[in-house]
Design an enzyme around this catalytic site. Structure first.
Site, PDB file in Angstrom:
ATOM      1  N   SER A  65       0.797  -1.241   0.000  1.00  0.00           N
ATOM      2  CA  SER A  65       0.000   0.000   0.000  1.00  0.00           C
ATOM      3  C   SER A  65       0.821   1.279   0.000  1.00  0.00           C
ATOM      4  O   SER A  65       0.274   2.354  -0.257  1.00  0.00           O
ATOM      5  CB  SER A  65      -0.936   0.014   1.207  1.00  0.00           C
ATOM      6  OG  SER A  65      -1.988  -0.878   0.983  1.00  0.00           O
ATOM      7  N   LYS A  68       0.566   3.351  -3.003  1.00  0.00           N
ATOM      8  CA  LYS A  68      -0.637   4.157  -3.287  1.00  0.00           C
ATOM      9  C   LYS A  68      -0.345   5.664  -3.252  1.00  0.00           C
ATOM     10  O   LYS A  68      -0.973   6.440  -3.956  1.00  0.00           O
ATOM     11  CB  LYS A  68      -1.738   3.816  -2.272  1.00  0.00           C
ATOM     12  CG  LYS A  68      -2.254   2.381  -2.411  1.00  0.00           C
ATOM     13  CD  LYS A  68      -3.132   2.001  -1.242  1.00  0.00           C
ATOM     14  CE  LYS A  68      -3.652   0.574  -1.391  1.00  0.00           C
ATOM     15  NZ  LYS A  68      -4.392   0.123  -0.200  1.00  0.00           N
ATOM     16  N   TYR A 193      -2.165  -3.130 -10.953  1.00  0.00           N
ATOM     17  CA  TYR A 193      -2.240  -2.876  -9.501  1.00  0.00           C
ATOM     18  C   TYR A 193      -1.352  -3.849  -8.708  1.00  0.00           C
ATOM     19  O   TYR A 193      -0.622  -3.442  -7.804  1.00  0.00           O
ATOM     20  CB  TYR A 193      -3.702  -2.978  -9.035  1.00  0.00           C
ATOM     21  CG  TYR A 193      -3.876  -2.838  -7.536  1.00  0.00           C
ATOM     22  CD1 TYR A 193      -3.832  -1.590  -6.917  1.00  0.00           C
ATOM     23  CD2 TYR A 193      -4.066  -3.959  -6.721  1.00  0.00           C
ATOM     24  CE1 TYR A 193      -3.975  -1.460  -5.544  1.00  0.00           C
ATOM     25  CE2 TYR A 193      -4.204  -3.848  -5.341  1.00  0.00           C
ATOM     26  CZ  TYR A 193      -4.157  -2.600  -4.760  1.00  0.00           C
ATOM     27  OH  TYR A 193      -4.288  -2.476  -3.388  1.00  0.00           O
ATOM     28  N   TYR A 245      -4.567   3.832   7.811  1.00  0.00           N
ATOM     29  CA  TYR A 245      -5.924   3.281   7.803  1.00  0.00           C
ATOM     30  C   TYR A 245      -6.668   3.623   9.075  1.00  0.00           C
ATOM     31  O   TYR A 245      -6.600   4.737   9.555  1.00  0.00           O
ATOM     32  CB  TYR A 245      -5.883   1.757   7.550  1.00  0.00           C
ATOM     33  CG  TYR A 245      -5.209   1.484   6.245  1.00  0.00           C
ATOM     34  CD1 TYR A 245      -5.830   1.855   5.062  1.00  0.00           C
ATOM     35  CD2 TYR A 245      -3.940   0.957   6.193  1.00  0.00           C
ATOM     36  CE1 TYR A 245      -5.203   1.661   3.854  1.00  0.00           C
ATOM     37  CE2 TYR A 245      -3.307   0.756   4.985  1.00  0.00           C
ATOM     38  CZ  TYR A 245      -3.952   1.122   3.822  1.00  0.00           C
ATOM     39  OH  TYR A 245      -3.330   0.937   2.643  1.00  0.00           O
ATOM     40  N   VAL A 263       1.226  -3.851   3.746  1.00  0.00           N
ATOM     41  CA  VAL A 263       1.097  -5.149   4.436  1.00  0.00           C
ATOM     42  C   VAL A 263       2.337  -6.033   4.356  1.00  0.00           C
ATOM     43  O   VAL A 263       2.402  -7.051   5.040  1.00  0.00           O
ATOM     44  CB  VAL A 263      -0.112  -6.001   3.973  1.00  0.00           C
ATOM     45  CG1 VAL A 263      -1.395  -5.547   4.603  1.00  0.00           C
ATOM     46  CG2 VAL A 263      -0.198  -6.115   2.482  1.00  0.00           C
TER      47      VAL A 263
HETATM   48  O1  DON Z   1      -4.372  -4.767  -2.219  1.00  0.00           O
HETATM   49  C1  DON Z   1      -3.881  -5.298  -1.240  1.00  0.00           C
HETATM   50  O2  DON Z   1      -4.570  -5.884  -0.396  1.00  0.00           O
HETATM   51  C2  DON Z   1      -2.385  -5.229  -1.050  1.00  0.00           C
HETATM   52  N1  DON Z   1      -1.728  -5.328  -2.309  1.00  0.00           N
HETATM   53  C3  DON Z   1      -1.987  -3.963  -0.361  1.00  0.00           C
HETATM   54  C4  DON Z   1      -2.670  -3.748   0.970  1.00  0.00           C
HETATM   55  C5  DON Z   1      -1.846  -3.018   1.965  1.00  0.00           C
HETATM   56  O3  DON Z   1      -0.642  -2.953   1.888  1.00  0.00           O
HETATM   57  C6  DON Z   1      -2.565  -2.478   3.145  1.00  0.00           C
HETATM   58  N2  DON Z   1      -1.639  -1.879   4.096  1.00  0.00           N
HETATM   59  N3  DON Z   1      -1.386  -1.930   5.201  1.00  0.00           N
END
Ligand code: DON
Length: 309
Positions: A65, A68, A193, A245, A263
């Site tokens: 994330s 982003k 993505y 978040y 993550v």
């Molecule tokens: O889309 C997803 O679920 C992952 N590629 C990224 C989510 C993420 O890193 C949330 N962060 N803490």
């Protein structure tokens, strides 16, 4: 320079590291489950070009994330604010990063912000490029400019692993398509993505990206304006309000600097006009943020009164 030297920073890392046992590595993307839960590393890059490091700083990880923030900067450069914010909002959600719920309850249906998955999918869909390959190549080239490192690349294994399991993200894409927020082929968007999320680097590279944002878009190495100032400021504002978040409020109280988590365990943090910070610790808390990474940033922030508030 904060933290005096690498030795003192190493002491803080060792202290925060004890928390890793209370966290869990992400496993909904199977390739991320292979991470070593006990890892914790940090790099602090000053805008003058000095760098402090502690832990296994050569260990690479995927941005997830954190990407982003960078895709948002690119689409704002591609299209301008009006176009982008017609398709994605500016408000924090208080929901988990992968929640789909508000897409149905908010009218008109548009993702609340670009840091949650739904908003980030809409943003990635706006990256200019004739093909999916051109889109990811443009984003990667932008990130290589920010890190001043042309060897930063996509980890195809992690990208594939997410692509093969991303049913919830696909559901959000179809929902967004139904409501006219995105157009085009969902599988192609998912490919861009998942590759975006799988861009891989170490915390030194990540700290350098932070230093660019700390200088409002001026690269500390080349002195070039690589992100327009207004866009760099806007990205940092989203990091404060939505970057961690449904822990963004607590992080603002305890640490008080713009930050974005992923993550895989990375955290990008910024001390405006002073430092970019890259942290890696794959043991996550229940909200998907690096458990020891957050503690480490809290200790450093307290020790050096880094809060911007
Ligand atoms: O889309 C997803 O679920 C992952 N590629 C990224 C989510 C993420 O890193 C949330 N962060 N803490």
């Amino acid at each position: 320079m904060i933290c005096q030297n690498d030795n003192h920073l190493t002491q803080l890392v060792n202290k925060a590291k004890t928390l890793t046992k209370n966290g869990k590595v992400a496993d909904y993307i199977p390739a991320l489950a292979e991470a070593n839960k006990a890892d914790l590393s940090i790099a602090i890059y000053s805008v003058e070009g000095a760098c402090l490091k502690a832990g296994e700083v050569q260990t690479t990880f995927t941005l997830q994330s954190i990407s982003k923030v960078l895709s948002l900067a690119l689409v704002l450069m591609d299209h301008g604010q009006e176009y982008v914010f017609n398709r994605v909002g500016m408000e924090p959600t208080g929901d988990p990063f992968n929640s789909i719920a508000k897409l149905e309850t908010i009218k008109p249906s548009k993702p609340l912000n670009p840091m949650i998955n739904a908003g980030a999918l809409a943003v990635t869909n706006m990256i200019k490029g004739k093909t999916k390959d051109e889109k990811i190549e443009r984003l990667l080239a932008f990130i290589q400019t920010l890190t001043n490192n042309s060897s930063v690349s996509v980890c195809e294994r992690v990208a594939r692993s997410e692509f093969n399991h991303a049913w919830l993200n696909r559901s959000m894409c179809y929902f967004l398509k139904e409501h006219g927020i995105i157009e085009g082929d969902v599988e192609a968007l998912m490919e861009v993505y998942t590759k975006q999320c799988a861009i891989e680097m170490n915390c030194y590279d990540l700290a350098k990206i932070g230093a660019v944002l700390a200088l409002n878009g001026v690269h500390p190495d080349t002195k070039e304006q690589v992100i327009p100032e207004r866009i760099a400021r806007l990205c940092k504002t989203f990091m404060v309000t939505c970057g961690m978040y449904n822990a963004s409020g607590e992080f603002a109280i305890k640490v008080g600097i713009p930050a974005k988590s992923g993550v895989a365990g990375g955290i990008l943090a910024i001390v405006p006009n002073k430092y970019g910070i890259g942290v890696y610790g794959p043991a996550l808390d229940e909200r998907g943020n690096s458990i020891a990474g957050c503690k480490l940033l809290e200790m450093i922030s307290e020790e050096h009164s880094l809060s911007i508030f």
